[in-house]
Design a protein around this motif. Sequence first.
Motif, PDB file in Angstrom:
ATOM      1  N   MET A 217       0.820  -1.205   0.000  1.00 54.39           N
ATOM      2  CA  MET A 217       0.000   0.000   0.000  1.00 54.39           C
ATOM      3  C   MET A 217       0.857   1.260   0.000  1.00 54.39           C
ATOM      4  N   GLU A 218       1.958   1.230   0.719  1.00 52.04           N
ATOM      5  CA  GLU A 218       2.861   2.389   0.721  1.00 52.04           C
ATOM      6  C   GLU A 218       3.471   2.599  -0.662  1.00 52.04           C
ATOM      7  N   VAL A 219       3.808   1.498  -1.333  1.00 52.21           N
ATOM      8  CA  VAL A 219       4.351   1.605  -2.688  1.00 52.21           C
ATOM      9  C   VAL A 219       3.301   2.172  -3.640  1.00 52.21           C
ATOM     10  N   MET A 220       2.054   1.686  -3.544  1.00 53.56           N
ATOM     11  CA  MET A 220       0.984   2.191  -4.404  1.00 53.56           C
ATOM     12  C   MET A 220       0.732   3.673  -4.159  1.00 53.56           C
ATOM     13  N   ALA A 221       0.762   4.078  -2.894  1.00 52.48           N
ATOM     14  CA  ALA A 221       0.564   5.497  -2.582  1.00 52.48           C
ATOM     15  C   ALA A 221       1.688   6.345  -3.180  1.00 52.48           C
ATOM     16  N   ARG A 222       2.908   5.837  -3.115  1.00 50.87           N
ATOM     17  CA  ARG A 222       4.030   6.577  -3.708  1.00 50.87           C
ATOM     18  C   ARG A 222       3.849   6.726  -5.213  1.00 50.87           C
ATOM     19  N   ILE A 223       3.409   5.655  -5.876  1.00 46.30           N
ATOM     20  CA  ILE A 223       3.245   5.711  -7.326  1.00 46.30           C
ATOM     21  C   ILE A 223       2.123   6.674  -7.694  1.00 46.30           C
ATOM     22  N   GLN A 224       1.026   6.655  -6.947  1.00 46.68           N
ATOM     23  CA  GLN A 224      -0.069   7.569  -7.250  1.00 46.68           C
ATOM     24  C   GLN A 224       0.328   9.024  -7.035  1.00 46.68           C
ATOM     25  N   HIS A 225       1.292   9.278  -6.169  1.00 42.45           N
ATOM     26  CA  HIS A 225       1.775  10.644  -5.984  1.00 42.45           C
ATOM     27  C   HIS A 225       2.816  11.021  -7.040  1.00 42.45           C
ATOM     28  N   GLU A 226       3.351  10.040  -7.742  1.00 46.01           N
ATOM     29  CA  GLU A 226       4.328  10.313  -8.788  1.00 46.01           C
ATOM     30  C   GLU A 226       3.695  10.445 -10.165  1.00 46.01           C
ATOM     31  N   VAL A 227       2.537   9.817 -10.358  1.00 49.97           N
ATOM     32  CA  VAL A 227       1.967   9.681 -11.697  1.00 49.97           C
ATOM     33  C   VAL A 227       0.657  10.440 -11.770  1.00 49.97           C
ATOM     34  N   ALA A 228       0.484  11.245 -12.825  1.00 47.80           N
ATOM     35  CA  ALA A 228      -0.778  11.895 -13.139  1.00 47.80           C
ATOM     36  C   ALA A 228      -1.310  11.280 -14.422  1.00 47.80           C
ATOM     37  N   GLY A 229      -2.568  11.535 -14.726  1.00 50.28           N
ATOM     38  CA  GLY A 229      -3.129  10.977 -15.949  1.00 50.28           C
ATOM     39  C   GLY A 229      -4.572  11.380 -16.116  1.00 50.28           C
ATOM     40  N   ASN A 230      -5.080  11.206 -17.349  1.00 50.13           N
ATOM     41  CA  ASN A 230      -6.466  11.559 -17.631  1.00 50.13           C
ATOM     42  C   ASN A 230      -7.430  10.711 -16.805  1.00 50.13           C
ATOM     43  N   VAL A 231      -7.201   9.420 -16.805  1.00 53.31           N
ATOM     44  CA  VAL A 231      -8.026   8.500 -16.028  1.00 53.31           C
ATOM     45  C   VAL A 231      -7.069   7.660 -15.204  1.00 53.31           C
ATOM     46  N   MET A 232      -6.614   8.209 -14.084  1.00 53.20           N
ATOM     47  CA  MET A 232      -5.648   7.507 -13.239  1.00 53.20           C
ATOM     48  C   MET A 232      -6.294   6.283 -12.629  1.00 53.20           C
ATOM     49  N   ILE A 233      -5.702   5.132 -12.845  1.00 51.99           N
ATOM     50  CA  ILE A 233      -6.291   3.887 -12.362  1.00 51.99           C
ATOM     51  C   ILE A 233      -6.219   3.823 -10.851  1.00 51.99           C
ATOM     52  N   ALA A 234      -7.149   3.091 -10.251  1.00 50.91           N
ATOM     53  CA  ALA A 234      -7.130   2.867  -8.801  1.00 50.91           C
ATOM     54  C   ALA A 234      -6.160   1.734  -8.514  1.00 50.91           C
ATOM     55  N   LEU A 235      -4.971   2.086  -8.047  1.00 49.17           N
ATOM     56  CA  LEU A 235      -3.940   1.080  -7.834  1.00 49.17           C
ATOM     57  C   LEU A 235      -4.213   0.226  -6.606  1.00 49.17           C
ATOM     58  N   PHE A 236      -4.957   0.778  -5.654  1.00 49.53           N
ATOM     59  CA  PHE A 236      -5.183   0.038  -4.422  1.00 49.53           C
ATOM     60  C   PHE A 236      -6.150  -1.113  -4.683  1.00 49.53           C
ATOM     61  N   LYS A 237      -5.634  -2.304  -4.584  1.00 53.73           N
ATOM     62  CA  LYS A 237      -6.428  -3.509  -4.796  1.00 53.73           C
ATOM     63  C   LYS A 237      -5.832  -4.621  -3.963  1.00 53.73           C
ATOM     64  N   THR A 238      -6.685  -5.417  -3.358  1.00 54.16           N
ATOM     65  CA  THR A 238      -6.210  -6.499  -2.511  1.00 54.16           C
ATOM     66  C   THR A 238      -5.411  -7.495  -3.335  1.00 54.16           C
ATOM     67  N   GLY A 239      -4.219  -7.801  -2.868  1.00 58.52           N
ATOM     68  CA  GLY A 239      -3.371  -8.768  -3.545  1.00 58.52           C
ATOM     69  C   GLY A 239      -2.469  -8.194  -4.603  1.00 58.52           C
ATOM     70  N   ARG A 240      -2.661  -6.922  -4.980  1.00 58.52           N
ATOM     71  CA  ARG A 240      -1.808  -6.322  -6.017  1.00 58.52           C
ATOM     72  C   ARG A 240      -0.509  -5.835  -5.388  1.00 58.52           C
ATOM     73  N   SER A 241       0.580  -6.131  -6.042  1.00 59.33           N
ATOM     74  CA  SER A 241       1.898  -5.721  -5.543  1.00 59.33           C
ATOM     75  C   SER A 241       2.771  -5.323  -6.719  1.00 59.33           C
ATOM     76  N   LEU A 242       3.752  -4.511  -6.433  1.00 59.13           N
ATOM     77  CA  LEU A 242       4.692  -4.064  -7.451  1.00 59.13           C
ATOM     78  C   LEU A 242       5.803  -5.084  -7.614  1.00 59.13           C
ATOM     79  N   VAL A 243       5.995  -5.569  -8.832  1.00 64.56           N
ATOM     80  CA  VAL A 243       7.038  -6.558  -9.108  1.00 64.56           C
ATOM     81  C   VAL A 243       8.358  -5.853  -9.384  1.00 64.56           C
ATOM     82  N   CYS A 244       8.336  -4.896 -10.299  1.00 63.24           N
ATOM     83  CA  CYS A 244       9.549  -4.128 -10.605  1.00 63.24           C
ATOM     84  C   CYS A 244       9.144  -2.853 -11.327  1.00 63.24           C
TER      85      CYS A 244
END
Length: 445
Positions: A217-244
């Motif tokens: 969740m901390e990684v997802m929050a960091r990415i959402q603060h780094e990335v803007a977009g027209n339709v920014m996807i909801a990264l927070f999802k149970t079981g989703r993790s950053l691989v690389c």
Amino acid sequence: AYSSSSSDFKHPALLGAAKRSKANRRFLVASEIKETEITYVEGLKQLVWYVCNRVMYVDASSSTRLGLPPHLHVFLVAARQILKLNFRLLSTLSSRLAHWYHQQPLGDVFAQFGPLFTLYRDYASNYARVLQTLRSNARYRKVLADSERHYIVGEGGAMSLLILPIQRVPRYRLLLQELKAATPKFHQDYEPLAEACAAVDEALTCINKAINDQKAMEVMARIQHEVAGNVMIALFKTGRSLVCEGLLESMPLITQDVSPQSPPPRQDRLDDDGGSSALEPSSSASITTLSSSSSSSSPTTTSPRGCRKIVSSASYAGSCRVYLFSDLIMLCRPSGVLGRTAKKSKNANNINNNNEESSKGQQRETFLHRPGGDDDGGRRRPWTMQQCFSLQNCCASVEEGQPNVFVVKSSRLIRMKAESARAAKKWVESINKTVESLRKMSSVS
């Protein structure tokens, strides 16, 4: 010289010595569990009384406790609950070991308390953030220094007390496994010890999962603060993790003439509107055009020389940042790179439509594509999401003849260039491995 044989170990004297040896070892392990529990509870008392309580009520007169960060408040409450739990466990162990005999059971105690060790979950998942908060806040640092100077006994200070609950549950598992190894299979405590080991393992798995979820969740929050977009996807999802993640270069698309008299393949690039423009002049009357919202099938166009098919396509050619998650892949371009033409097109639509809704959309488009990608707080977001697609039915491979270029085949074909052949191979392996894991999870569910 003495030579052992199978008959020697069946001798009653040897069997009796072995039983006595195991009984002594079992008593020693049980004593170690009790002694370490006494030391642990004493450390918990200092942690709660001289660290948690003083931090929670650092400025009670100004109601600072109500303004504690949420993760810090959850952490402090969890520490109190852990003290209550382990105080009960210590009293139960003391009563069992006060009158020790060889058949004295202990496994049922940990089988009963094992599921309750999930109380450590909130403490462990917030431990890293709490350490950072305590070290970065001047008021908290002053409280900890005062406690270490006047109240806390022992070496290491407050930080050594904070880590005690993190180390305790794995220590329980080791001690219970050692106690089980010292218990004969015919002993009445053998089966309860097996159940206790399973209960502690399950609790430890739950704690580790909570820690991993918090980090994700901390990684997802960091990415959402780094990335803007027209339709920014909801990264927070149970079981989703950053691989690389990493910086790559999105390569231009390649078009290939499929007619018998076709010239060599040409490379196209996409302009700011998502269309395709040739890198060099072409005598063909028609031009291949792509839209950023194109379908899964690659577009084709017919020219006087024949039919040209799209071998690879990308809505943006240039430097980009790629995030590979456990179920999707996201490509981001530098903020403001492709926004100028998009804003002109949007402004033209607003003039023609002349309605309030289009005006709001234009303002939002202009805002998101502003150089630097400012967000609501005036902070610049360095990246803007370009496209995102699922890893379902996706595969990656290194391009022939160019070991540092790899192709990702999904609903779209994308060519990416890494800094080296080794890096490209690592990306291909990561993508294919993630797709395989996703496919296995889908088949199981």
